[in-house]
Design a protein around this motif. Structure first.
Motif, PDB file in Angstrom:
ATOM      1  N   ILE A  46       8.982   3.875  -9.989  1.00  0.00           N
ATOM      2  CA  ILE A  46       7.856   3.409 -10.814  1.00  0.00           C
ATOM      3  C   ILE A  46       6.940   4.577 -11.159  1.00  0.00           C
ATOM      4  O   ILE A  46       6.491   4.720 -12.306  1.00  0.00           O
ATOM      5  N   GLY A  47       6.667   5.432 -10.183  1.00  0.00           N
ATOM      6  CA  GLY A  47       5.836   6.613 -10.452  1.00  0.00           C
ATOM      7  C   GLY A  47       6.469   7.519 -11.496  1.00  0.00           C
ATOM      8  O   GLY A  47       5.796   8.022 -12.399  1.00  0.00           O
ATOM      9  N   ALA A  48       7.780   7.726 -11.390  1.00  0.00           N
ATOM     10  CA  ALA A  48       8.494   8.561 -12.359  1.00  0.00           C
ATOM     11  C   ALA A  48       8.443   7.939 -13.752  1.00  0.00           C
ATOM     12  O   ALA A  48       8.271   8.645 -14.753  1.00  0.00           O
ATOM     13  N   ALA A  49       8.576   6.613 -13.826  1.00  0.00           N
ATOM     14  CA  ALA A  49       8.503   5.920 -15.118  1.00  0.00           C
ATOM     15  C   ALA A  49       7.122   6.090 -15.742  1.00  0.00           C
ATOM     16  O   ALA A  49       6.998   6.371 -16.941  1.00  0.00           O
ATOM     17  N   ILE A  50       6.078   5.945 -14.943  1.00  0.00           N
ATOM     18  CA  ILE A  50       4.709   6.099 -15.451  1.00  0.00           C
ATOM     19  C   ILE A  50       4.483   7.527 -15.937  1.00  0.00           C
ATOM     20  O   ILE A  50       3.930   7.746 -17.024  1.00  0.00           O
ATOM     21  N   ALA A  51       4.911   8.518 -15.141  1.00  0.00           N
ATOM     22  CA  ALA A  51       4.735   9.919 -15.544  1.00  0.00           C
ATOM     23  C   ALA A  51       5.485  10.215 -16.838  1.00  0.00           C
ATOM     24  O   ALA A  51       4.958  10.885 -17.734  1.00  0.00           O
ATOM     25  N   PHE A  52       6.712   9.715 -16.952  1.00  0.00           N
ATOM     26  CA  PHE A  52       7.516   9.918 -18.156  1.00  0.00           C
ATOM     27  C   PHE A  52       6.826   9.297 -19.377  1.00  0.00           C
ATOM     28  O   PHE A  52       6.718   9.930 -20.429  1.00  0.00           O
ATOM     29  N   PRO A  97       5.468  13.794   3.774  1.00  0.00           N
ATOM     30  CA  PRO A  97       5.321  13.123   5.067  1.00  0.00           C
ATOM     31  C   PRO A  97       5.388  11.604   4.935  1.00  0.00           C
ATOM     32  O   PRO A  97       5.877  10.928   5.827  1.00  0.00           O
ATOM     33  N   LEU A  98       4.940  11.069   3.813  1.00  0.00           N
ATOM     34  CA  LEU A  98       4.929   9.619   3.647  1.00  0.00           C
ATOM     35  C   LEU A  98       6.325   9.029   3.685  1.00  0.00           C
ATOM     36  O   LEU A  98       6.597   8.119   4.463  1.00  0.00           O
ATOM     37  N   PHE A  99       7.218   9.521   2.863  1.00  0.00           N
ATOM     38  CA  PHE A  99       8.531   8.887   2.785  1.00  0.00           C
ATOM     39  C   PHE A  99       9.382   9.166   4.014  1.00  0.00           C
ATOM     40  O   PHE A  99      10.292   8.430   4.319  1.00  0.00           O
ATOM     41  N   PHE A 100       9.054  10.200   4.744  1.00  0.00           N
ATOM     42  CA  PHE A 100       9.784  10.478   5.967  1.00  0.00           C
ATOM     43  C   PHE A 100       9.320   9.544   7.090  1.00  0.00           C
ATOM     44  O   PHE A 100      10.128   8.995   7.831  1.00  0.00           O
ATOM     45  N   ILE A 101       8.028   9.368   7.197  1.00  0.00           N
ATOM     46  CA  ILE A 101       7.446   8.503   8.229  1.00  0.00           C
ATOM     47  C   ILE A 101       7.795   7.045   7.984  1.00  0.00           C
ATOM     48  O   ILE A 101       7.928   6.263   8.919  1.00  0.00           O
ATOM     49  N   ALA A 102       7.972   6.673   6.743  1.00  0.00           N
ATOM     50  CA  ALA A 102       8.250   5.271   6.398  1.00  0.00           C
ATOM     51  C   ALA A 102       9.476   4.723   7.104  1.00  0.00           C
ATOM     52  O   ALA A 102       9.510   3.548   7.476  1.00  0.00           O
ATOM     53  N   ALA A 107      14.324  -1.036   4.594  1.00  0.00           N
ATOM     54  CA  ALA A 107      13.098  -1.334   3.834  1.00  0.00           C
ATOM     55  C   ALA A 107      12.490  -0.048   3.284  1.00  0.00           C
ATOM     56  O   ALA A 107      12.053  -0.001   2.130  1.00  0.00           O
ATOM     57  N   ALA A 108      12.466   1.013   4.102  1.00  0.00           N
ATOM     58  CA  ALA A 108      11.894   2.278   3.642  1.00  0.00           C
ATOM     59  C   ALA A 108      12.662   2.846   2.464  1.00  0.00           C
ATOM     60  O   ALA A 108      12.062   3.380   1.524  1.00  0.00           O
ATOM     61  N   THR A 109      13.979   2.719   2.480  1.00  0.00           N
ATOM     62  CA  THR A 109      14.785   3.189   1.350  1.00  0.00           C
ATOM     63  C   THR A 109      14.398   2.433   0.080  1.00  0.00           C
ATOM     64  O   THR A 109      14.183   3.039  -0.973  1.00  0.00           O
ATOM     65  N   ILE A 110      14.304   1.128   0.186  1.00  0.00           N
ATOM     66  CA  ILE A 110      13.925   0.302  -0.974  1.00  0.00           C
ATOM     67  C   ILE A 110      12.531   0.683  -1.461  1.00  0.00           C
ATOM     68  O   ILE A 110      12.300   0.868  -2.659  1.00  0.00           O
ATOM     69  N   TYR A 111      11.595   0.815  -0.535  1.00  0.00           N
ATOM     70  CA  TYR A 111      10.221   1.170  -0.917  1.00  0.00           C
ATOM     71  C   TYR A 111      10.160   2.553  -1.544  1.00  0.00           C
ATOM     72  O   TYR A 111       9.432   2.773  -2.522  1.00  0.00           O
ATOM     73  N   VAL A 114       0.841  -1.201   0.000  1.00  0.00           N
ATOM     74  CA  VAL A 114       0.000   0.000   0.000  1.00  0.00           C
ATOM     75  C   VAL A 114       0.877   1.251   0.000  1.00  0.00           C
ATOM     76  O   VAL A 114       0.608   2.210  -0.720  1.00  0.00           O
ATOM     77  N   TYR A 115       1.932   1.234   0.800  1.00  0.00           N
ATOM     78  CA  TYR A 115       2.840   2.381   0.855  1.00  0.00           C
ATOM     79  C   TYR A 115       3.467   2.649  -0.513  1.00  0.00           C
ATOM     80  O   TYR A 115       3.484   3.788  -0.985  1.00  0.00           O
ATOM     81  N   ILE A 116       3.973   1.612  -1.151  1.00  0.00           N
ATOM     82  CA  ILE A 116       4.589   1.772  -2.477  1.00  0.00           C
ATOM     83  C   ILE A 116       3.560   2.291  -3.478  1.00  0.00           C
ATOM     84  O   ILE A 116       3.847   3.185  -4.276  1.00  0.00           O
ATOM     85  N   LEU A 117       2.348   1.753  -3.440  1.00  0.00           N
ATOM     86  CA  LEU A 117       1.289   2.220  -4.345  1.00  0.00           C
ATOM     87  C   LEU A 117       0.944   3.690  -4.087  1.00  0.00           C
ATOM     88  O   LEU A 117       0.717   4.453  -5.042  1.00  0.00           O
TER      89      LEU A 117
END
Length: 171
Positions: free
Chosen positions: A51-57, A27-32, A40-44, A10-13
């Motif tokens: 993935i988001g950047a790839a989709i936007a591109f 706030p999301l990536f800081f709290i993770a 794990a948070a770094t990987i996520y 869910v976090y990655i999505l």
């Protein structure tokens, strides 16, 4: 604790959606870091942002301005148009990743550059990884009450941002 895998997914999505649709990840990536631990948070964070950047591109390349004008804050993206050369260099994208939001830059590069998708993704992952690490460990250290480490990481982020800004302006 009981739904770690589901929470991670869910976090990655949420990160992916936030890059493609709206910039609300701070706030999301800081709290993770405090929730999942720094590794794990770094990987996520890298996965979600990447993935988001790839989709936007891809959306920017596929639909170009016509469709996306209606759904994006195009004025924000358009102001970067003159600053991005058509044949943008690999290292330039890495430095821009340190300076600009993932979503805005992804759309801008998709619209206004001729960089290949492979080079774009590689530069993106390299450029977002240092901050993914810093923010993950920063969130973790804050949650753990390690304020000296937290302050050091904030300072490191500022130095990295400043160095990227300086190098990019010189280039």
């Amino acid at each position: 604790g009981d739904n770690y895998a589901l929470s991670s997914l869910v976090y990655i999505l949420l990160l992916i959606i936030s890059v493609v649709i709206a910039p609300f990840t701070m706030p999301l990536f800081f709290i993770a870091g405090g929730i999942f631990g720094p590794i794990a948070a770094t990987i996520y964070n890298v996965l979600g942002w990447g993935i988001g950047a790839a989709i936007a591109f891809i959306l920017a390349r596929f639909f170009k301005k016509s469709f996306l004008l209606k759904i994006l804050a195009f004025k924000q993206i358009e102001k970067y148009e003159k600053k991005i050369p058509q044949n943008f260099e690999f290292l330039g994208i890495i430095f821009l990743r340190m300076l600009l939001p993932v979503d805005v830059l992804s759309y801008a590069l998709g619209f206004f550059s001729n960089i290949s998708f492979t080079r774009y993704i590689l530069a993106t992952v390299i450029g977002i990884t240092p901050f993914a690490i810093i923010f993950s460990y920063g969130g973790f250290s804050l949650f753990e009450g390690k304020y000296v480490l937290f302050s050091t990481l904030v300072l490191l982020a500022l130095v990295a941002f400043s160095a990227g800004f300086y190098i990019f302006n010189k280039k």
